[in-house]
Design a protein around this motif. Structure first.
Motif, PDB file in Angstrom:
ATOM      1  N   PRO A 169       0.817  -1.216   0.000  1.00 23.05           N
ATOM      2  CA  PRO A 169       0.000   0.000   0.000  1.00 23.05           C
ATOM      3  C   PRO A 169       0.850   1.264   0.000  1.00 23.05           C
ATOM      4  O   PRO A 169       1.971   1.282   0.509  1.00 23.05           O
ATOM      5  N   TYR A 170       0.283   2.319  -0.561  1.00 20.02           N
ATOM      6  CA  TYR A 170       0.942   3.630  -0.598  1.00 20.02           C
ATOM      7  C   TYR A 170      -0.133   4.671  -0.849  1.00 20.02           C
ATOM      8  O   TYR A 170      -0.918   4.551  -1.787  1.00 20.02           O
ATOM      9  N   ASP A 171      -0.158   5.719   0.004  1.00 24.90           N
ATOM     10  CA  ASP A 171      -1.199   6.743  -0.126  1.00 24.90           C
ATOM     11  C   ASP A 171      -0.640   8.108   0.259  1.00 24.90           C
ATOM     12  O   ASP A 171      -1.132   8.753   1.170  1.00 24.90           O
ATOM     13  N   GLY A 172       0.386   8.523  -0.431  1.00 32.01           N
ATOM     14  CA  GLY A 172       0.990   9.824  -0.162  1.00 32.01           C
ATOM     15  C   GLY A 172       2.274   9.705   0.622  1.00 32.01           C
ATOM     16  O   GLY A 172       2.265   9.250   1.766  1.00 32.01           O
ATOM     17  N   GLY A 173       3.379  10.102   0.020  1.00 30.88           N
ATOM     18  CA  GLY A 173       4.663  10.005   0.711  1.00 30.88           C
ATOM     19  C   GLY A 173       5.767  10.631  -0.111  1.00 30.88           C
ATOM     20  O   GLY A 173       5.542  11.587  -0.850  1.00 30.88           O
ATOM     21  N   ARG A 174       6.947  10.047   0.004  1.00 31.25           N
ATOM     22  CA  ARG A 174       8.147  10.623  -0.594  1.00 31.25           C
ATOM     23  C   ARG A 174       8.824   9.610  -1.502  1.00 31.25           C
ATOM     24  O   ARG A 174       8.480   8.432  -1.512  1.00 31.25           O
ATOM     25  N   ALA A 175       9.816  10.086  -2.226  1.00 32.51           N
ATOM     26  CA  ALA A 175      10.687   9.201  -2.983  1.00 32.51           C
ATOM     27  C   ALA A 175      12.023   9.085  -2.258  1.00 32.51           C
ATOM     28  O   ALA A 175      12.363   9.908  -1.405  1.00 32.51           O
ATOM     29  N   VAL A 176      12.760   8.042  -2.590  1.00 28.16           N
ATOM     30  CA  VAL A 176      14.092   7.830  -2.036  1.00 28.16           C
ATOM     31  C   VAL A 176      15.099   7.940  -3.172  1.00 28.16           C
ATOM     32  O   VAL A 176      14.956   7.280  -4.202  1.00 28.16           O
ATOM     33  N   GLU A 177      16.102   8.770  -2.981  1.00 25.54           N
ATOM     34  CA  GLU A 177      17.162   8.924  -3.971  1.00 25.54           C
ATOM     35  C   GLU A 177      18.443   8.283  -3.449  1.00 25.54           C
ATOM     36  O   GLU A 177      18.720   8.310  -2.253  1.00 25.54           O
ATOM     37  N   GLY A 178      19.226   7.723  -4.359  1.00 29.96           N
ATOM     38  CA  GLY A 178      20.463   7.063  -3.975  1.00 29.96           C
ATOM     39  C   GLY A 178      20.225   5.621  -3.585  1.00 29.96           C
ATOM     40  O   GLY A 178      19.090   5.157  -3.465  1.00 29.96           O
ATOM     41  N   GLY A 179      21.296   4.888  -3.388  1.00 28.90           N
ATOM     42  CA  GLY A 179      21.174   3.471  -3.099  1.00 28.90           C
ATOM     43  C   GLY A 179      20.632   2.723  -4.304  1.00 28.90           C
ATOM     44  O   GLY A 179      20.656   3.210  -5.438  1.00 28.90           O
ATOM     45  N   THR A 180      20.115   1.532  -4.055  1.00 26.83           N
ATOM     46  CA  THR A 180      19.511   0.713  -5.102  1.00 26.83           C
ATOM     47  C   THR A 180      18.011   0.647  -4.867  1.00 26.83           C
ATOM     48  O   THR A 180      17.556   0.092  -3.860  1.00 26.83           O
ATOM     49  N   ALA A 181      17.236   1.230  -5.765  1.00 26.36           N
ATOM     50  CA  ALA A 181      15.777   1.215  -5.624  1.00 26.36           C
ATOM     51  C   ALA A 181      15.253  -0.200  -5.846  1.00 26.36           C
ATOM     52  O   ALA A 181      15.695  -0.894  -6.756  1.00 26.36           O
ATOM     53  N   PHE A 182      14.295  -0.616  -4.999  1.00 24.31           N
ATOM     54  CA  PHE A 182      13.726  -1.954  -5.175  1.00 24.31           C
ATOM     55  C   PHE A 182      12.202  -1.980  -5.082  1.00 24.31           C
ATOM     56  O   PHE A 182      11.585  -3.019  -5.318  1.00 24.31           O
ATOM     57  N   ALA A 183      11.587  -0.849  -4.755  1.00 27.11           N
ATOM     58  CA  ALA A 183      10.122  -0.761  -4.721  1.00 27.11           C
ATOM     59  C   ALA A 183       9.726   0.619  -5.231  1.00 27.11           C
ATOM     60  O   ALA A 183      10.386   1.615  -4.913  1.00 27.11           O
ATOM     61  N   PHE A 184       8.629   0.674  -6.004  1.00 29.75           N
ATOM     62  CA  PHE A 184       8.310   1.881  -6.753  1.00 29.75           C
ATOM     63  C   PHE A 184       6.840   2.264  -6.604  1.00 29.75           C
ATOM     64  O   PHE A 184       5.949   1.401  -6.672  1.00 29.75           O
ATOM     65  N   GLN A 185       6.604   3.573  -6.407  1.00 32.62           N
ATOM     66  CA  GLN A 185       5.241   4.085  -6.456  1.00 32.62           C
ATOM     67  C   GLN A 185       4.654   3.791  -7.838  1.00 32.62           C
ATOM     68  O   GLN A 185       5.365   3.836  -8.837  1.00 32.62           O
ATOM     69  N   LEU A 186       3.365   3.515  -7.873  1.00 32.52           N
ATOM     70  CA  LEU A 186       2.698   3.278  -9.145  1.00 32.52           C
ATOM     71  C   LEU A 186       2.028   4.561  -9.630  1.00 32.52           C
ATOM     72  O   LEU A 186       1.445   5.306  -8.837  1.00 32.52           O
ATOM     73  N   ASP A 187       2.110   4.821 -10.929  1.00 25.81           N
ATOM     74  CA  ASP A 187       1.472   6.011 -11.479  1.00 25.81           C
ATOM     75  C   ASP A 187       0.001   5.718 -11.795  1.00 25.81           C
ATOM     76  O   ASP A 187      -0.530   4.646 -11.457  1.00 25.81           O
ATOM     77  N   LYS A 188      -0.670   6.655 -12.447  1.00 29.60           N
ATOM     78  CA  LYS A 188      -2.103   6.501 -12.719  1.00 29.60           C
ATOM     79  C   LYS A 188      -2.405   5.259 -13.545  1.00 29.60           C
ATOM     80  O   LYS A 188      -3.467   4.644 -13.404  1.00 29.60           O
ATOM     81  N   GLU A 189      -1.463   4.895 -14.408  1.00 29.38           N
ATOM     82  CA  GLU A 189      -1.668   3.730 -15.277  1.00 29.38           C
ATOM     83  C   GLU A 189      -1.183   2.431 -14.639  1.00 29.38           C
ATOM     84  O   GLU A 189      -1.240   1.372 -15.267  1.00 29.38           O
ATOM     85  N   GLY A 190      -0.701   2.521 -13.396  1.00 34.17           N
ATOM     86  CA  GLY A 190      -0.224   1.327 -12.716  1.00 34.17           C
ATOM     87  C   GLY A 190       1.196   0.939 -13.062  1.00 34.17           C
ATOM     88  O   GLY A 190       1.618  -0.189 -12.789  1.00 34.17           O
ATOM     89  N   ARG A 191       1.963   1.874 -13.624  1.00 36.24           N
ATOM     90  CA  ARG A 191       3.347   1.603 -13.989  1.00 36.24           C
ATOM     91  C   ARG A 191       4.284   2.070 -12.881  1.00 36.24           C
ATOM     92  O   ARG A 191       4.023   3.087 -12.231  1.00 36.24           O
ATOM     93  N   PRO A 192       5.396   1.360 -12.649  1.00 37.70           N
ATOM     94  CA  PRO A 192       6.365   1.799 -11.642  1.00 37.70           C
ATOM     95  C   PRO A 192       6.898   3.193 -11.963  1.00 37.70           C
ATOM     96  O   PRO A 192       7.276   3.478 -13.100  1.00 37.70           O
ATOM     97  N   ALA A 193       6.924   4.058 -10.945  1.00 33.32           N
ATOM     98  CA  ALA A 193       7.386   5.435 -11.123  1.00 33.32           C
ATOM     99  C   ALA A 193       8.516   5.722 -10.129  1.00 33.32           C
ATOM    100  O   ALA A 193       9.532   5.040 -10.143  1.00 33.32           O
ATOM    101  N   GLN A 194       8.332   6.701  -9.236  1.00 35.31           N
ATOM    102  CA  GLN A 194       9.409   7.095  -8.330  1.00 35.31           C
ATOM    103  C   GLN A 194       9.728   5.984  -7.323  1.00 35.31           C
ATOM    104  O   GLN A 194       8.845   5.260  -6.877  1.00 35.31           O
ATOM    105  N   PRO A 195      10.998   5.877  -6.930  1.00 35.72           N
ATOM    106  CA  PRO A 195      11.371   4.877  -5.918  1.00 35.72           C
ATOM    107  C   PRO A 195      10.730   5.186  -4.563  1.00 35.72           C
ATOM    108  O   PRO A 195      10.875   6.289  -4.041  1.00 35.72           O
ATOM    109  N   PHE A 196      10.041   4.218  -4.018  1.00 35.22           N
ATOM    110  CA  PHE A 196       9.486   4.300  -2.667  1.00 35.22           C
ATOM    111  C   PHE A 196      10.464   3.728  -1.647  1.00 35.22           C
ATOM    112  O   PHE A 196      10.462   4.115  -0.479  1.00 35.22           O
ATOM    113  N   ALA A 197      11.307   2.810  -2.084  1.00 39.69           N
ATOM    114  CA  ALA A 197      12.240   2.152  -1.176  1.00 39.69           C
ATOM    115  C   ALA A 197      13.555   1.887  -1.884  1.00 39.69           C
ATOM    116  O   ALA A 197      13.591   1.588  -3.080  1.00 39.69           O
TER     117      ALA A 197
END
Length: 206
Positions: A112-140
């Motif tokens: 689940p995700y309902d409003g938050g931030r992105a994480v920069e740096g490191g290795t991204a492994f989980a991504f916020q989904l955009d309106k179309e359900g595609r991976p977008a900004q790194p959540f983790a």
């Protein structure tokens, strides 16, 4: 979190006292979930030193209206390792996150995700989904140090609260509107994060 910790043979100790190098002696993982107060210079030095000495850090920070990035100064804890949390990303109600199979997650996980931030740096492994359900900004994202230290940073707190439901519908609800949150895999997602942070990747997890 207690059932997962017991399953992994980890003991949870909570404390409201200031964080110091002495307090972290013998700890394997430092879990900072939704901090709301500023970390002092002494605490920051202790936390950075803990990771540089081979300890693991799990940092979870929610959106700005819940926890202030400037007030807490949490980026001071992770910037020495080339990581940072951003300001809030564009809000999409009940957008959800996809964690991709890889070093941490055994399979793709819906979180689940309902409003938050992105994480920069490191290795991204989980991504916020955009309106179309595609991976977008790194959540983790994660970072593994040469000395054995490990870091995982999450840019929203719902998974750490084990929220989400198989019947949730993406893009439903809104701020302060009751809804069923999309994302059925919070428990296994958090377990896999703890397994990785504790260095137990070789054990049978399921």
């Amino acid at each position: 979190m207690d059932p997962i910790a017991r399953k992994l043979g980890l003991e949870i100790q909570t404390s409201a006292e200031s964080i110091s190098s002495r307090a972290l002696e013998g700890a394997r993982i430092l879990y900072l979930r939704a901090p709301s107060k500023e970390f002092t210079a002494v605490e920051t030095e202790a936390i950075v030193g803990f990771v540089k000495s081979g300890g693991s850090l799990l940092l979870v920070l929610d959106e700005e209206r819940r926890q202030s990035l400037d007030k807490t100064r949490v980026n001071d804890l992770i910037s020495p390792f080339g990581m940072r949390l951003t300001a809030d990303t564009e809000y999409l109600p009940n957008a959800g996150v996809i964690a991709k199979a890889g070093e941490i997650n055994k399979a793709d996980r819906e979180v689940p995700y309902d409003g938050g931030r992105a994480v920069e740096g490191g290795t991204a492994f989980a991504f916020q989904l955009d309106k179309e359900g595609r991976p977008a900004q790194p959540f983790a994202a994660y970072k593994r140090l040469d000395n054995g230290g490990r870091i995982v940073v999450l840019g929203e707190g719902m998974a750490s609260l084990f929220l989400g439901d198989p019947n949730g519908v993406r893009l439903s609800g809104g701020p302060n509107t009751p809804t069923t949150y999309w994302g059925k895999d919070s428990a296994i997602f958090m377990e896999e994060v703890l397994v990785w942070l504790s260095g137990q990747l070789g054990r049978d997890r399921f």
